[in-house]
Scaffold this motif. Structure first.
Motif, mmCIF file in Angstrom:
data_model
loop_
_atom_site.group_PDB
_atom_site.id
_atom_site.type_symbol
_atom_site.label_atom_id
_atom_site.label_comp_id
_atom_site.label_asym_id
_atom_site.label_seq_id
_atom_site.Cartn_x
_atom_site.Cartn_y
_atom_site.Cartn_z
ATOM 1 N N THR A 98 4.089 10.187 -7.250
ATOM 2 C CA THR A 98 5.126 10.504 -8.237
ATOM 3 C C THR A 98 4.534 10.662 -9.628
ATOM 4 O O THR A 98 4.939 11.531 -10.407
ATOM 5 N N LYS A 99 3.557 9.835 -9.947
ATOM 6 C CA LYS A 99 2.904 9.918 -11.248
ATOM 7 C C LYS A 99 2.198 11.257 -11.417
ATOM 8 O O LYS A 99 2.265 11.886 -12.479
ATOM 9 N N ASN A 129 0.826 -1.211 0.000
ATOM 10 C CA ASN A 129 0.000 0.000 0.000
ATOM 11 C C ASN A 129 0.858 1.258 0.000
ATOM 12 O O ASN A 129 0.548 2.245 -0.673
ATOM 13 N N TRP A 130 1.943 1.201 0.767
ATOM 14 C CA TRP A 130 2.836 2.363 0.841
ATOM 15 C C TRP A 130 3.517 2.625 -0.500
ATOM 16 O O TRP A 130 3.599 3.764 -0.957
ATOM 17 N N LEU A 131 3.975 1.552 -1.170
ATOM 18 C CA LEU A 131 4.622 1.704 -2.467
ATOM 19 C C LEU A 131 3.652 2.250 -3.515
ATOM 20 O O LEU A 131 4.014 3.085 -4.348
ATOM 21 N N TRP A 132 2.402 1.776 -3.473
ATOM 22 C CA TRP A 132 1.406 2.286 -4.417
ATOM 23 C C TRP A 132 1.137 3.771 -4.189
ATOM 24 O O TRP A 132 0.933 4.535 -5.133
ATOM 25 N N SER A 133 1.119 4.184 -2.936
ATOM 26 C CA SER A 133 0.886 5.600 -2.645
ATOM 27 C C SER A 133 2.032 6.461 -3.172
ATOM 28 O O SER A 133 1.807 7.544 -3.722
#
Length: 249
Positions: free
Chosen positions: A51-52, A42-46
């Motif tokens: 960044t996107k 979840n943290w990496l997706w956030s």
């Protein structure tokens, strides 16, 4: 790494293990790993989504509204696990050029001819012509002619130019004894002309100002009845062409 998230995941795993009545340490460890992994995901997706958003705001060219999905293709036969090094081509990938690039290259090369090779000052009257040439054209180094040649090495009549003016079809046929150019006179796929190859092909985006400059200089010499050697003109323009380093532009 977000150590706080990892720590929180481990604590959550222990609580879940206790609540589910885990009978041994192995079950508790499995719960801990699962909870920790989910929290990290979840943290990496956030981070990815944030960044996107920043990238799309800074570089509208690559935003989803500017990219046509039908022009993007995937290579399903290659596994990225087997790739150790990634390389990038600067031109229009990591580096984007403005519409003023070709004009800049043309002006620099023209001034070098005048200042270092003592070409006539009158050449300063010529400016870059944006829509005069396209990539893929051939240039006869010895005859100073720019033209389009098809995949079967046939000259496309009506496309042959001397300087800035078209050459009549009858004159072209007389010079080449027809429309076919022998293979031994052609440069290779990358436009490199070795000894005996009189047809130079201009392939990359930096060739546009080079072709422009050759045609402009040829035009000036013909207008003023100046006798010159086309091969030396080609070599002067080629050698003094500004470095094609993306960082300069």
């Amino acid at each position: 790494m977000n150590f706080r998230a990892v720590f929180r995941g481990r604590v959550t795993g222990k609580v879940l293990a206790q609540q589910s009545g885990a009978k041994n340490y192995r079950e508790a460890t499995m719960c801990t790993s699962s909870a920790s992994g989910q929290d990290m995901t979840n943290w990496l997706w956030s981070i990815y989504n944030e960044t996107k958003k920043q990238t799309e705001a800074l570089i509208p060219v690559i935003s989803k509204n500017s990219v046509n999905p039908n022009t993007i293709f995937a290579n399903n036969e290659m596994s990225l696990h087997d790739i150790e090094i990634y390389g990038f081509d600067y031109d229009y990938t990591l580096a984007f050029y403005s519409r003023h690039l070709h004009t800049l290259i043309f002006n620099i090369a023209r001034d070098i001819l005048i200042q270092e090779h003592r070409y006539p000052e009158g050449l300063r009257e010529y400016e870059y012509i944006p829509n005069f040439v396209v990539r893929g054209l051939h240039y006869d180094v010895q005859k100073a002619l720019l033209m389009k040649i098809d995949a079967f090495h046939y000259i496309q009549l009506g496309t042959v130019y001397r300087g800035l003016h078209p050459v009549p079809d009858k004159e072209v046929i007389a010079m080449y004894d027809g429309c076919h150019v022998p293979l031994e006179n052609m440069s290779d796929f990358y436009g490199k002309s070795s000894h005996g190859h009189t047809m130079k092909q201009f392939m990359d985006i930096f060739s546009l100002p080079e072709m422009n400059l050759l045609c402009c200089v040829n035009d000036y010499f013909m207008k003023h009845n100046i006798d010159y050697e086309p091969v030396h003109l080609y070599k002067d323009v080629k050698v003094k062409r500004p470095e094609q380093n993306s960082e300069q532009w």
